[in-house]
Design an enzyme around this catalytic site. Structure first.
Site, PDB file in Angstrom:
ATOM      1  N   SER A 117      44.990  23.216 -74.507  1.00  0.00           N
ATOM      2  CA  SER A 117      46.427  23.317 -74.682  1.00  0.00           C
ATOM      3  C   SER A 117      47.110  22.018 -74.248  1.00  0.00           C
ATOM      4  O   SER A 117      46.832  20.967 -74.791  1.00  0.00           O
ATOM      5  CB  SER A 117      46.947  24.535 -73.914  1.00  0.00           C
ATOM      6  OG  SER A 117      48.243  24.867 -74.292  1.00  0.00           O
TER       7      SER A 117
ATOM      8  N   ASP B 247      46.027  31.543 -83.265  1.00  0.00           N
ATOM      9  CA  ASP B 247      46.967  30.966 -82.306  1.00  0.00           C
ATOM     10  C   ASP B 247      48.368  30.928 -82.909  1.00  0.00           C
ATOM     11  O   ASP B 247      48.589  30.366 -83.978  1.00  0.00           O
ATOM     12  CB  ASP B 247      46.515  29.543 -81.966  1.00  0.00           C
ATOM     13  CG  ASP B 247      47.166  28.977 -80.714  1.00  0.00           C
ATOM     14  OD1 ASP B 247      48.271  29.431 -80.363  1.00  0.00           O
ATOM     15  OD2 ASP B 247      46.567  28.070 -80.107  1.00  0.00           O
TER      16      ASP B 247
ATOM     17  N   HIS C  47      46.452  32.203 -78.562  1.00  0.00           N
ATOM     18  CA  HIS C  47      46.282  30.913 -77.893  1.00  0.00           C
ATOM     19  C   HIS C  47      45.285  31.026 -76.736  1.00  0.00           C
ATOM     20  O   HIS C  47      44.491  30.108 -76.490  1.00  0.00           O
ATOM     21  CB  HIS C  47      47.649  30.456 -77.380  1.00  0.00           C
ATOM     22  CG  HIS C  47      47.694  29.047 -76.876  1.00  0.00           C
ATOM     23  ND1 HIS C  47      47.471  27.945 -77.677  1.00  0.00           N
ATOM     24  CD2 HIS C  47      47.969  28.552 -75.632  1.00  0.00           C
ATOM     25  CE1 HIS C  47      47.591  26.840 -76.960  1.00  0.00           C
ATOM     26  NE2 HIS C  47      47.886  27.184 -75.717  1.00  0.00           N
TER      27      HIS C  47
END
Length: 397
Positions: free
Chosen positions: A179, A342, A375
């Protein structure tokens, strides 16, 4: 960028840093360390005095210091990537499934190190060391607030580089991040190509495009609309907890996927009695989300969240005019592992960088992570590509 929330997930430990470790079977024990810089100059040319960050490490540094793997953390995370701080610790680092003896990132082979970001969100967590808006400005004796300089992903990278140099390290076997950490990993490879031998981007991107930049602004808005925020001047008064809680609600929902929400709230019904009869009442799922966000907010700081949002909005790997200028500087073979469902950093963002690297004649691979966490598949389901990761790390350059 923005992980961590639900108690039932193994990564709930929002703890922080440490250094040297030993392992007992699959359990790593680690100790937090602190790094200090008398002065740091940001990408934008501003000066921050007396910078402090926490760090931790796993495994042994070899004689020529060539076995270093840097783990760069995500938005709501910190440097506690694996292991425990003591044997009775109930929480392990967020990537404990892949970092440790005989795991994908094998601490029998590699010296693994992670560093807290500037303006780390968990500033009120006793296991976090960071300098940011909530820190005391040595020139005034008061918290910086919004006088703290804007910081970028490049600044996080440069602080990490300073930590590594303090240990006599000048080469990375690999840099691996998820991320917001993926942003740092790719910027490392583009900015310091002679340092980075391998780059792994998990649930990541090469830039904050128009969609992502706008989405991130929704995380900042609740804080700015909270009257207690007071243009960032709240440290002697009431903190903007309501705004921060609402921001964390948005982050959590966007970082997860519908399947997980529905699994955790099997009794949900649209025609719930209380909201049907009173506009002031909420559905049970909204209370569920609010309560968890409110609990997390106690260890976080609203201004720090705003600064991390801005760092992510400003992100462009290589920090050139565009990706086509920044990415060709990458020398390291790259591995992209986005999450197939995601909703936050959608797979097209990783695919864009992967394809541009291929066009530039670079070595790059792309595989998607599957699962029901959106995610957060990049945290809880990363081990499904453990063999791929281990092979990639062992590949000769």
């Amino acid at each position: 960028m923005y992980l961590r929330f639900v108690k039932k997930l193994s990564w709930l430990s929002i703890l922080c840093f440490a250094s040297f470790i030993h392992s007992t079977e699959s359990t790593l024990l680690t100790t937090k360390q602190q790094f200090e810089l008398a002065q740091f100059t940001t990408f934008a040319g501003k000066t921050i005095k007396q910078v402090k960050v926490g760090w931790e490490s796993y495994g042994q540094l070899n004689a020529d210091k060539s076995n270093v793997i840097l783990i760069t953390h995500y938005f709501t995370g910190n440097s506690h990537a694996a292991g425990k701080y003591h044997s009775s610790d109930k929480n392990v680092g967020y990537w404990d499934a892949i970092i440790g003896p005989n795991k994908a990132i094998d601490t029998n082979k590699y010296f693994v190190i992670s560093v807290d970001s500037l303006a780390n969100l968990g500033v009120h967590n006793p296991k976090v060391i960071t300098t940011g808006p909530a820190s005391i400005n040595p020139d005034t004796g008061k918290p910086y607030g919004l006088s703290f300089p804007v910081v970028t992903i490049r600044d996080f990278v440069n602080v990490q580089k300073a930590v590594l140099e303090s240990l006599g390290i000048s080469k990375l076997h690999a840099v691996v991040g998820a991320s917001m950490g993926s942003m740092q990993a790719l910027d490392w490879a583009a900015t310091y190509p002679n340092w980075v031998e391998r780059m792994v981007s998990v649930i990541g991107s090469g830039q904050s495009d128009a969609w992502t930049t706008s989405l991130l602004e929704f995380w900042a808005m609740p804080i700015k609309l909270d009257p207690n925020w007071n243009q960032g001047n709240y440290y002697d008064n009431q903190f903007p907890i309501k705004g921060l809680t609402q921001a964390l609600m948005a982050i959590t929902q966007q970082a997860l996927a519908p399947a997980y929400f529905n699994q955790q709230n099997p009794q949900h019904t649209p025609l719930e009695n209380a909201p049907l009869n009173d506009i002031r009442q909420q559905h049970g799922v909204v209370k569920w989300l609010t309560n968890r966000a409110a609990a997390r907010a106690q260890q976080m700081d609203a201004n720090h969240l705003l600064y991390l949002v801005r760092a992510c909005q400003l992100y462009l790997a290589g920090h050139q005019d565009n990706l086509s200028q920044g990415l060709p500087k990458v020398k390291a073979p790259s591995l992209f592992l986005p999450s197939s469902n995601d909703l936050l950093l959608m797979p097209y963002l990783a695919k864009e960088s992967h394809q541009k690297l291929l066009v530039a004649g670079k070595r790059s691979s792309y595989l998607e992570i599957e699962g029901d966490l959106g995610h957060l598949n990049g945290i809880n389901h990363i081990q499904q590509h453990g063999t791929t990761l281990a092979t990639f790390l062992a590949t000769e350059i």
